[in-house]
Design a protein around this motif. Sequence first.
Motif, PDB file in Angstrom:
ATOM      1  N   ASP A   4      -2.355   9.824  -8.541  1.00 25.04           N
ATOM      2  CA  ASP A   4      -1.503   9.587  -9.700  1.00 25.04           C
ATOM      3  C   ASP A   4      -0.021   9.647  -9.355  1.00 25.04           C
ATOM      4  OD1 ASP A   4      -1.783  12.307  -9.226  1.00 25.04           O
ATOM      5  OD2 ASP A   4      -2.132  12.851 -11.313  1.00 25.04           O
ATOM      6  N   GLN A   5       0.352  10.307  -8.262  1.00 24.81           N
ATOM      7  CA  GLN A   5       1.751  10.256  -7.842  1.00 24.81           C
ATOM      8  C   GLN A   5       2.100   8.861  -7.333  1.00 24.81           C
ATOM      9  OE1 GLN A   5       3.196  12.524  -4.366  1.00 24.81           O
ATOM     10  NE2 GLN A   5       4.782  13.361  -5.716  1.00 24.81           N
ATOM     11  N   ALA A   6       1.169   8.212  -6.661  1.00 25.11           N
ATOM     12  CA  ALA A   6       1.391   6.835  -6.230  1.00 25.11           C
ATOM     13  C   ALA A   6       1.503   5.905  -7.442  1.00 25.11           C
ATOM     14  CB  ALA A   6       0.256   6.379  -5.313  1.00 25.11           C
ATOM     15  N   THR A   7       0.619   6.097  -8.430  1.00 28.11           N
ATOM     16  CA  THR A   7       0.713   5.299  -9.659  1.00 28.11           C
ATOM     17  C   THR A   7       2.059   5.506 -10.333  1.00 28.11           C
ATOM     18  OG1 THR A   7      -1.681   5.405 -10.000  1.00 28.11           O
ATOM     19  CG2 THR A   7      -0.334   4.868 -11.909  1.00 28.11           C
ATOM     20  N   GLN A   8       2.540   6.756 -10.358  1.00 30.80           N
ATOM     21  CA  GLN A   8       3.818   7.046 -10.997  1.00 30.80           C
ATOM     22  C   GLN A   8       4.959   6.313 -10.306  1.00 30.80           C
ATOM     23  OE1 GLN A   8       3.871   8.691 -13.755  1.00 30.80           O
ATOM     24  NE2 GLN A   8       6.070   8.899 -14.106  1.00 30.80           N
ATOM     25  N   TYR A  64      -4.736  18.961  -5.120  1.00 28.88           N
ATOM     26  CA  TYR A  64      -6.124  19.064  -4.680  1.00 28.88           C
ATOM     27  C   TYR A  64      -6.731  20.410  -5.074  1.00 28.88           C
ATOM     28  CZ  TYR A  64      -5.496  14.781  -1.982  1.00 28.88           C
ATOM     29  OH  TYR A  64      -5.271  13.471  -1.612  1.00 28.88           O
ATOM     30  N   LEU A  65      -8.032  20.407  -5.226  1.00 29.45           N
ATOM     31  CA  LEU A  65      -8.742  21.587  -5.719  1.00 29.45           C
ATOM     32  C   LEU A  65      -8.514  22.814  -4.845  1.00 29.45           C
ATOM     33  CD1 LEU A  65     -10.820  22.801  -7.705  1.00 29.45           C
ATOM     34  CD2 LEU A  65     -12.621  21.983  -6.171  1.00 29.45           C
ATOM     35  N   GLY A  66      -8.573  22.643  -3.540  1.00 34.14           N
ATOM     36  CA  GLY A  66      -8.451  23.768  -2.632  1.00 34.14           C
ATOM     37  C   GLY A  66      -7.038  24.055  -2.173  1.00 34.14           C
ATOM     38  N   GLY A  67      -6.049  23.429  -2.824  1.00 40.25           N
ATOM     39  CA  GLY A  67      -4.666  23.648  -2.432  1.00 40.25           C
ATOM     40  C   GLY A  67      -4.272  22.945  -1.152  1.00 40.25           C
ATOM     41  N   GLU A  68      -5.032  21.933  -0.756  1.00 45.80           N
ATOM     42  CA  GLU A  68      -4.693  21.190   0.459  1.00 45.80           C
ATOM     43  C   GLU A  68      -3.310  20.545   0.318  1.00 45.80           C
ATOM     44  OE1 GLU A  68      -9.156  21.399   0.223  1.00 45.80           O
ATOM     45  OE2 GLU A  68      -7.531  20.917  -1.182  1.00 45.80           O
ATOM     46  N   PRO A  69      -2.629  20.333   1.450  1.00 50.67           N
ATOM     47  CA  PRO A  69      -1.323  19.669   1.390  1.00 50.67           C
ATOM     48  C   PRO A  69      -1.435  18.287   0.743  1.00 50.67           C
ATOM     49  CG  PRO A  69      -1.737  20.574   3.580  1.00 50.67           C
ATOM     50  CD  PRO A  69      -3.029  20.677   2.822  1.00 50.67           C
ATOM     51  N   ASN A  70      -0.350  17.862   0.099  1.00 45.40           N
ATOM     52  CA  ASN A  70      -0.354  16.532  -0.503  1.00 45.40           C
ATOM     53  C   ASN A  70      -0.519  15.473   0.586  1.00 45.40           C
ATOM     54  OD1 ASN A  70      -0.325  14.670  -2.548  1.00 45.40           O
ATOM     55  ND2 ASN A  70       1.659  15.263  -3.379  1.00 45.40           N
ATOM     56  N   MET A 123       0.836  -1.199   0.000  1.00 43.01           N
ATOM     57  CA  MET A 123       0.000   0.000   0.000  1.00 43.01           C
ATOM     58  C   MET A 123       0.870   1.248   0.000  1.00 43.01           C
ATOM     59  SD  MET A 123      -3.306   0.988   2.284  1.00 43.01           S
ATOM     60  CE  MET A 123      -2.501   0.854   3.864  1.00 43.01           C
ATOM     61  N   LEU A 124       0.642   2.113  -0.989  1.00 41.03           N
ATOM     62  CA  LEU A 124       1.447   3.318  -1.099  1.00 41.03           C
ATOM     63  C   LEU A 124       0.835   4.530  -0.412  1.00 41.03           C
ATOM     64  CD1 LEU A 124       2.939   3.094  -4.711  1.00 41.03           C
ATOM     65  CD2 LEU A 124       4.169   3.146  -2.530  1.00 41.03           C
ATOM     66  N   ASP A 125      -0.356   4.946  -0.836  1.00 39.64           N
ATOM     67  CA  ASP A 125      -0.891   6.210  -0.321  1.00 39.64           C
ATOM     68  C   ASP A 125      -2.216   5.996   0.395  1.00 39.64           C
ATOM     69  OD1 ASP A 125      -2.376   5.659  -2.618  1.00 39.64           O
ATOM     70  OD2 ASP A 125      -2.410   7.742  -3.304  1.00 39.64           O
ATOM     71  N   GLY A 126      -2.904   7.123   0.677  1.00 38.46           N
ATOM     72  CA  GLY A 126      -4.159   7.067   1.393  1.00 38.46           C
ATOM     73  C   GLY A 126      -5.350   7.188   0.472  1.00 38.46           C
ATOM     74  N   THR A 163      -5.612  12.222   1.764  1.00 41.40           N
ATOM     75  CA  THR A 163      -4.337  11.591   2.117  1.00 41.40           C
ATOM     76  C   THR A 163      -3.722  10.830   0.949  1.00 41.40           C
ATOM     77  OG1 THR A 163      -5.487   9.642   3.011  1.00 41.40           O
ATOM     78  CG2 THR A 163      -4.918  11.401   4.564  1.00 41.40           C
ATOM     79  N   ALA A 164      -4.375  10.821  -0.214  1.00 39.67           N
ATOM     80  CA  ALA A 164      -3.778  10.245  -1.417  1.00 39.67           C
ATOM     81  C   ALA A 164      -2.687  11.183  -1.932  1.00 39.67           C
ATOM     82  CB  ALA A 164      -4.830  10.033  -2.491  1.00 39.67           C
ATOM     83  N   ARG A 165      -1.703  10.606  -2.611  1.00 39.63           N
ATOM     84  CA  ARG A 165      -0.590  11.386  -3.157  1.00 39.63           C
ATOM     85  C   ARG A 165      -0.911  11.760  -4.604  1.00 39.63           C
ATOM     86  NH1 ARG A 165       3.452  13.366   0.166  1.00 39.63           N
ATOM     87  NH2 ARG A 165       4.592  13.559  -1.808  1.00 39.63           N
ATOM     88  N   LEU A 166      -1.012  13.076  -4.854  1.00 45.07           N
ATOM     89  CA  LEU A 166      -1.397  13.592  -6.171  1.00 45.07           C
ATOM     90  C   LEU A 166      -0.250  14.352  -6.821  1.00 45.07           C
ATOM     91  CD1 LEU A 166      -4.208  12.832  -5.093  1.00 45.07           C
ATOM     92  CD2 LEU A 166      -5.063  15.004  -5.986  1.00 45.07           C
TER      93      LEU A 166
END
Length: 559
Positions: free
Chosen positions: A358-362, A321-327, A304-307, A313-316
Amino acid sequence: MNPVTVYSARLVRTMDRSRPTAEAVAIEGDRFRAVGSVAELMTYPGAVLDERYADSVLLPGFVEAHSHAGSGNVWSSTYIGLLDRVDPDGRRWPGCRSIDEVLDRLANAEAELTDPDTVLTAWGFDPIYFPGQPLGSEQLDRVSPNRPIHVSHTNGHVCSVNSGVLRRFRIDDSTTVRGVVKNENGEPTGELQEFAAMGLVSELVEGKGLLNIDAEALKRFAQEGVNTGATTLTDLGSKLLMDDDGVELYRSSIDTDFPVRLNVFHFGAGIGPVGRSLPDAARRLIELQGRSTEKLRFGNVKLMLDGSIQGFTARLLSPGYLGGEPNGIWNVAPEEFREAFDMFHRAGLLVHVHCNGDQATQLFLETVESILTAAPRPDHRHTCTHSQMTTAAQYRRMAALGVCANIFANHIWAWGDQHIDMTVGPDRAAHMNAAATAMSLGVPISLHSDTPVTPLGPLRAVKHATTRLTVSGRVMGENERLSVQQALEAVTVGGAYMLKMDHEVGSIEAGKFADMAVLAEDPLAVAPEEIGDIHVLGTVLGGRFHSTTITPVSLDHAG
């Protein structure tokens, strides 16, 4: 010679492109003997006609390639999710449509507990449905400030606890574990994100929840399979396989009467410390492969890589994220992931990797390419599971690398509106769970539920993949819709392929196990929006019928 029983049906849909439909199936022992017309099959030596399915539609038993046996265990806790759910016994649980309803249900459950030290556990909550209305220690203290309260969020990656729990485990402003959410004053709010933080209070849910099972949980999980037409399930992430007692739990429970086949994956990385070194774990899994049976399979691995995306909590990758939330949060450090993947790949094991962002997929694809270059392995079928934010370029790379994608179409219904409006915005949301793109680029796919995150139900997954409707009625990415036939293939032979079981299950063909879903209606003869409501009468596993516990009632909010 075993007798040959010919079962006639209103229609047989085989998922075999050479003979896609038929009037009947012939079963000899636990295998299909042949498929065809009644007249054809009655010419087989010793054939006997059985018309019990004459009014039903027969499909291959559905293959759920990402589920959790803990789905049979969560019902020992109080359900407080938004959407209506049905438990394995057929009981309907209304959803909680507001925070007040959540707290009322928790208060009622608390009132039934007589021992003040008994932990009140609940599951199914998701704060994204109630913007600006958190469920943390302040709110849970309204139920009880002293009794330990533990609420598992529906994504399985977050929990909420009350102040009594924070005090008990000494979680305060000095706690530095990532995922312990704090307010503007630096004080914990009671929300714990991802497995390092949730692990601080994990003893509260020992024997309960997503990653814990016992014999009764396995039995209930299997009945969920019967109720939804699934004959092959996965326990995608077991912590029990490194221990002989854990293996014996599976082996003693999955007996001749057990109504599904179960493929158990070892949870190799992503949930905190593991019990054995990587070499020892790989050797153990190879040994366990030899202890597999026709109903019970060992020897595969989940990492398991991300959330989760809805939990932020997923890695993008950019633009995030739309609202600029932390990765989001890596559940395992990238270098540790690579080490684990390399070890299990070189041992010849099948690896499924949790990648929401998609960062986790990468990272997954970069790791696969590097390791395949150093250690080529034909027909590995390593799988990107969830694959929610995977881009077209990444799918092209998957096809080149021989990687499969198990796509989380159920998210479109369960959180589609929130993805459009809150997490990633309408443009990126339209690209999520891009099953049509994956198929067009030659990537083998399946569709899954991740139960209990969303309800087990391959027919619902078909509905979501073909309509891409959200709860509010919006279409989230119309160009990524599958045809009904494509979606049915994804939940049958597609799931079987990525489990390396397509020579045994996934289609109705001579020589394969006689596993079928017995349906009241033909999925290709009803509107796509109605496919999820088709009543499943039961399943056939190895030629033996198992009956549903569900009455044929349409659920407006079940998805």
